[in-house]
Structures are given as structure tokens and as C-alpha cells.
Enzyme design. Structure first.
Site, PDB file in Angstrom:
ATOM      1  N   HIS A 150       0.834  -1.213   0.000  1.00 47.00           N
ATOM      2  CA  HIS A 150       0.000   0.000   0.000  1.00 47.00           C
ATOM      3  C   HIS A 150       0.863   1.256   0.000  1.00 47.00           C
ATOM      4  O   HIS A 150       1.807   1.391   0.773  1.00 47.00           O
ATOM      5  CB  HIS A 150      -1.014  -0.007   1.140  1.00 47.00           C
ATOM      6  CG  HIS A 150      -0.468   0.017   2.534  1.00 47.00           C
ATOM      7  ND1 HIS A 150      -0.143   1.187   3.187  1.00 47.00           N
ATOM      8  CD2 HIS A 150      -0.226  -0.988   3.414  1.00 47.00           C
ATOM      9  CE1 HIS A 150       0.272   0.911   4.410  1.00 47.00           C
ATOM     10  NE2 HIS A 150       0.247  -0.401   4.575  1.00 47.00           N
ATOM     11  N   ASP A 171       6.153   0.772   6.715  1.00 50.90           N
ATOM     12  CA  ASP A 171       4.711   0.573   6.557  1.00 50.90           C
ATOM     13  C   ASP A 171       4.133   1.654   5.650  1.00 50.90           C
ATOM     14  O   ASP A 171       3.670   2.672   6.153  1.00 50.90           O
ATOM     15  CB  ASP A 171       4.042   0.586   7.931  1.00 50.90           C
ATOM     16  CG  ASP A 171       2.571   0.224   7.882  1.00 50.90           C
ATOM     17  OD1 ASP A 171       2.145  -0.399   6.899  1.00 50.90           O
ATOM     18  OD2 ASP A 171       1.860   0.569   8.837  1.00 50.90           O
ATOM     19  N   GLU A 226      -4.928   1.834   2.431  1.00 52.44           N
ATOM     20  CA  GLU A 226      -5.026   0.669   3.316  1.00 52.44           C
ATOM     21  C   GLU A 226      -5.169   1.094   4.765  1.00 52.44           C
ATOM     22  O   GLU A 226      -5.895   0.469   5.536  1.00 52.44           O
ATOM     23  CB  GLU A 226      -3.786  -0.216   3.146  1.00 52.44           C
ATOM     24  CG  GLU A 226      -3.848  -1.545   3.896  1.00 52.44           C
ATOM     25  CD  GLU A 226      -3.329  -1.472   5.332  1.00 52.44           C
ATOM     26  OE1 GLU A 226      -3.552  -2.431   6.097  1.00 52.44           O
ATOM     27  OE2 GLU A 226      -2.703  -0.452   5.694  1.00 52.44           O
ATOM     28  N   GLU A 227      -4.470   2.149   5.156  1.00 48.62           N
ATOM     29  CA  GLU A 227      -4.379   2.493   6.570  1.00 48.62           C
ATOM     30  C   GLU A 227      -5.709   2.908   7.195  1.00 48.62           C
ATOM     31  O   GLU A 227      -5.985   2.563   8.341  1.00 48.62           O
ATOM     32  CB  GLU A 227      -3.354   3.619   6.771  1.00 48.62           C
ATOM     33  CG  GLU A 227      -1.913   3.221   6.511  1.00 48.62           C
ATOM     34  CD  GLU A 227      -1.360   2.212   7.502  1.00 48.62           C
ATOM     35  OE1 GLU A 227      -2.114   1.751   8.380  1.00 48.62           O
ATOM     36  OE2 GLU A 227      -0.176   1.881   7.392  1.00 48.62           O
ATOM     37  N   ASP A 266       3.400  -6.367   3.410  1.00 42.48           N
ATOM     38  CA  ASP A 266       2.966  -5.297   4.305  1.00 42.48           C
ATOM     39  C   ASP A 266       3.317  -5.642   5.743  1.00 42.48           C
ATOM     40  O   ASP A 266       2.507  -5.511   6.652  1.00 42.48           O
ATOM     41  CB  ASP A 266       1.456  -5.057   4.166  1.00 42.48           C
ATOM     42  CG  ASP A 266       0.982  -3.858   4.971  1.00 42.48           C
ATOM     43  OD1 ASP A 266       1.827  -3.027   5.361  1.00 42.48           O
ATOM     44  OD2 ASP A 266      -0.246  -3.757   5.229  1.00 42.48           O
ATOM     45  N   HIS A 272       3.414   2.735  12.605  1.00 44.02           N
ATOM     46  CA  HIS A 272       2.517   3.879  12.831  1.00 44.02           C
ATOM     47  C   HIS A 272       3.112   4.963  13.730  1.00 44.02           C
ATOM     48  O   HIS A 272       2.376   5.748  14.323  1.00 44.02           O
ATOM     49  CB  HIS A 272       1.180   3.425  13.451  1.00 44.02           C
ATOM     50  CG  HIS A 272       0.374   2.537  12.562  1.00 44.02           C
ATOM     51  ND1 HIS A 272      -0.827   1.984  12.959  1.00 44.02           N
ATOM     52  CD2 HIS A 272       0.591   2.096  11.288  1.00 44.02           C
ATOM     53  CE1 HIS A 272      -1.316   1.243  11.974  1.00 44.02           C
ATOM     54  NE2 HIS A 272      -0.473   1.295  10.952  1.00 44.02           N
TER      55      HIS A 272
END
Length: 470
Positions: A284, A296, A330-331, A358, A428
Site C-alpha cells: 500500500h 509501513d 489501506e491504513e 505489508d 505507525h
């Protein structure tokens, strides 16, 4: 009888000889893939640009738009048969000015806390929010305290990731519900705000964001939600034991806007024998905004791009059409993955295999597969080919969020599984930056993905989806 036995042994001899020839050929091809990736790789250079020149790529942001344009241009440079942008509407949420928080143990006595707003959260009012805190160990704990003890307070979810679980994604899955649904559930008991312990095994000062949802809760009932660093969570928990009536103050300035248009970026090498049967590899393109999204999922995107580049470099002409898809959103929505699968269904496209990266750009260990027993047994027969590269993990399990919507179309879904022990140190958080990625580990991951796709392309799958027309 003797003639039959002689024919049997001759047949067996040639069968074994052919098998050895095939295995040798596969070994040499896979060796060439790894050599090209390690000696002449491109993924690290691509990631450098995505991370350091563009930065965090939150859906709907200017940076996400820049990433779409950059990766489209880079795929065009590879000489693929097709490169295109697939439109998709995505949510737009902005963090606004940096959040601020403190723990007040007495009037005039306070300690600053490191927090960040959870993705999708509403803002506090202009003056911020200050209230007493009630600590719980998860959503199920709310009922134990009830409205009488929760109303008017800030709920502090402090269930940690379990350190005794070897598979860190299992530990993550065991507590992420308090981040995703914590505000929704706490609001039912009259809470005025939510603090969530960051989803990481590491004790540090970085708060980790992530998506959350209010479900169908009316707008006027929604309460602000933030993540607190693990060091901050430890301090707050200890302070509450000494001073149960302490107060927590936080201010955040996030905002939700109407959906905006973005794109999945798609590139294809058209199959020489089965042009209407598709193999997908992807990651992503969007990321959170705190760091630059290197692990990520910038890593997964550049590894997926590298798969097609490696095939072009070694002059491998696939039998099936191979697509790289860089999914958007995606997030905080999965809009890109859903859109790709929806378009595939509308066009009656037959996908035989999809692979997603991912889980960070760490040392690859293997793959997990969502498939039936027959296909899995065929894949297991290829395991010796990966042994020289220390790839040993071939297990049934999940694949990836963005390729998940293809289930029912593609008979085999897979996820690259790197070493996960450090992944949630960065996930994140502001610490998810380019310097946290090791060049060699990243390149090994791309080569490992390309090797599996080579084998799938060459030998096909055992059971194909039969109800989708070519």
C-alpha cells in the site's frame, strides 16, 4: 514381464532426470533473481525517494498524490507493457497542529505526556480537554466499572501487547480492538475522551497512531481519542495508583474532510501464454503522517515494483500476466484494495495468485498462504529451492489486507513474512523512517517475492477458480 519392468525403470530414470533438470533450472533462475537484486537492486533507491523526498503519505494528502505520480513515472521507465492509474475515492483526515498533553497530579504540578491523535478521531474543543482518568485493561473491562464510574472521565486503555507471544502480529491482534473501537465503546458509558496505550512491545517515548472508528455513533456523541507512548502509559498507570483523582489534559486539532479522488498505481507485464490470467504483487502506497512510512508500507511497494524490474532485467518472459498494484488507502479505509477487486469482478478477470508485502522491510523468513490443501502441497514442494536463502517459513494463514478482497477470485493468496520482532517498534510511529530500513534485508525480500512468483507463473496453480470467464 521383463520388458514391462525394463520400460518402467527407463521411464522412472527419465522422469527423475527430467525432475532434476527442472529443479536445476529453477535453482539457476532463482539464483539469478537474488544476484540481480543484491548486486543491481533498485528498491532501496526508490524507497529513499519515497521516504526522504516525499515523506508520510496519508490518504488524501499532497504527499500521497506526489507518491502516485512518482511511482507511475518509475514504472513507466521499466518498459512494462501497461501502466495506468485506477481512480478511487478515499477519506481525507488531517492531524492539524501537533497534539499536546500533560498529567496533572496537583494544581500547578504536571508532567508532559507524549501523545498523538488516532486516525479518524475528532478534535478536542479549542481549549482542550481536562478530566479525571479511569484505567481499564481492555474494552471488556468497561462493563465491570459501568457508567457510574466512567461517566465524565477519560478512559485509559492500558492493555499491552503480550511479550510472551513469539508471533508479534498475534500480540498486536490481541489488543488492537481497544484502539479501533475503544472510543465508540467508552462513549456508551459517558466517557469524555479516550487514551490508548501505543501498540508496540518497546518502551519508548513515541506514540503510535492508527485508525479508529466511531461506527454509527452520531457526530455529537463522538469523543476525542489519542494514543500515548508506552513510557507515558507506564508513568500514567503508576501515577494513578498513587493519585487516583489526578487529571489528564490533552488538546488535538484534527479534522475530517469530504472524500477526495486518489489512485491505485498499476503496472503489468502481459503474459506470453495466458494473457487473461493474472498474478498480482503489491503493497500500500499510503502511510501514516508521523514518520515517512518506510516500513509501513514503502518497503512493500518498492519490493513489489522490484519484482517486475527483476523479471525484465533477467529477461524472463512470464506465461501469465503479472501486475504490480500499489494500493491507496489501506491504513484508514481499504478503499484501494476493495476498488481493485471490484473492478476485477466487473471485468471478469481471472486471478490465480496474489502476494502482498505489508509487514516491514526486515529479513524475509517465508510466506503465509490462504489456499486449499492441494495448492499448499504444491507450494511446499518448492521449499527446498528457498533453503539456500534461509527462507523456511511456509505456513497456512493470512495473506494481506489489500489482496483480501480478491478471495474467491484468486485461489491462492499469500503474504511475505519477514522477521517481525522489530516491526512494531516502528509501526505507525514517528520512528518509521528510512534510516530504520536495512538495504540488504529490503533487497532480499524483493528477491524472495520474485522467486515465488516465478514458480507460480511457471507451474501454475492446482485448482483455479472455475466460475470466472477468461
Amino acid at each position: 514381464m521383463k520388458q514391462l519392468l525394463a520400460l518402467f525403470f527407463i521411464s522412472l530414470f527419465f522422469s527423475e532426470t527430467y525432475s532434476q533438470k527442472v529443479n536445476t533450472q529453477d535453482s539457476l533462475t532463482i539464483r539469478s533473481i537474488y544476484d540481480m537484486a543484491l548486486l543491481n537492486g533498485k528498491s532501496y533507491e526508490w524507497l529513499d525517494y519515497l521516504s526522504n523526498e516525499i515523506g508520510g503519505r496519508l490518504s488524501g494528502s499532497i504527499q500521497a498524490e506526489q507518491a502516485v505520480k512518482y511511482t507511475e513515472a518509475e514504472l513507466n521507465k521499466l518498459g512494462l507493457d501497461k501502466v495506468w492509474l485506477q481512480p478511487v475515492m478515499v477519506p481525507k483526515w488531517t492531524r492539524g497542529f501537533k497534539e499536546y498533553a500533560y498529567i496533572e497530579t496537583a494544581p500547578g504540578t504536571s508532567t508532559v505526556a507524549n501523545i498523538c491523535a488516532l486516525g479518524g478521531s475528532v478534535a478536542t474543543n479549542d481549549l482542550g480537554l481536562k478530566a479525571e482518568v479511569i484505567e481499564v485493561q481492555g474494552i471488556e473491562d468497561l462493563a465491570r466499572y459501568g457508567r457510574a464510574q466512567i461517566e465524565g472521565k477519560i478512559v485509559f486503555y492500558n492493555r499491552p501487547m503480550r511479550a510472551d507471544l513469539i508471533h508479534t502480529f498475534e500480540a498486536y491482534g490481541g489488543c488492537v480492538d481497544q484502539r479501533y473501537s475503544g472510543a465508540l465503546e467508552a462513549a456508551q458509558y459517558g466517557a469524555v475522551g479516550v487514551i490508548v496505550r501505543s501498540m508496540t512491545l518497546r518502551l519508548d517515548d513515541f506514540p503510535h497512531t492508527g485508525t479508529m472508528s466511531y461506527g454509527d455513533l452520531p457526530a455529537d456523541k463522538r469523543i476525542p481519542a489519542c494514543a500515548i507512548s508506552t513510557n507515558g502509559a507506564e508513568y500514567l498507570s503508576s501515577a494513578l495508583k498513587i493519585k487516583p483523582d489526578l487529571k489528564f489534559y490533552f488538546k488535538q486539532n484534527c479534522k475530517v474532510y469530504p472524500d477526495v479522488q486518489s489512485y491505485n498505481v498499476v503496472g503489468e507485464i502481459t503474459g506470453s501464454k495466458y494473457p487473461n490470467k493474472y498474478i498480482v504483487v503489491g503493497g500500500h502506497l499510503d502511510s501514516w503522517d508521523l514518520g515517512d512510512g518506510s516500513h509501513d508500507d514503502g518497503a512493500g511497494c518498492v519490493q513489489s515494483m522490484e519484482v517486475l524490474r527483476l523479471f525484465k532485467q533477467i529477461k524472463y518472459k512470464p506465461e501469465h500476466s503479472i501486475r504490480v498494484v500499489l494500493f491507496m488507502n489501506e491504513e484508514n479505509g481499504l478503499r484501494g484494495g476493495n476498488k481493485y477487486a471490484e473492478n476485477a469482478r466487473l471485468k471478469n478477470e481471472q486471478h490465480i495468485f496474489a502476494l502482498e508485502s505489508d509487514a516491514g522491510g526486515f529479513t524475509p523468513r517465508g510466506f503465509s498462504f490462504d489456499t486449499d490443501d492441494a495448492n499448499f502441497e504444491q507450494i511446499l514442494s518448492w521449499k527446498p529451492l528457498f533453503k539456500p536463502y534461509l527462507i523456511h517459513y511456509f505456513e497456512k494463514g493470512g495473506s494481506g489486507a489489500d489482496i483480501g478482497p480478491l478471495k474467491g477470485n484468486a485461489p491462492v493468496l499469500a503474504g511475505l513474512r519477514p522477521d517481525s520482532q522489530r516491526y512494531f517498534d516502528y509501526h505507525h510511529a514517528e520512528s518509521d523512517t528510512f534510516d530504520a530500513v536495512n538495504k540488504r534485508e529490503l533487497e532480499l525480500g524483493g528477491a524472495t517475492m520474485a522467486s515465488l512468483i516465478y514458480l507460480i507463473d511457471k507451474y501454475g496453480v492446482v485448482n483455479e477458480v472455475s466460475d470466472i470467464k477468461n
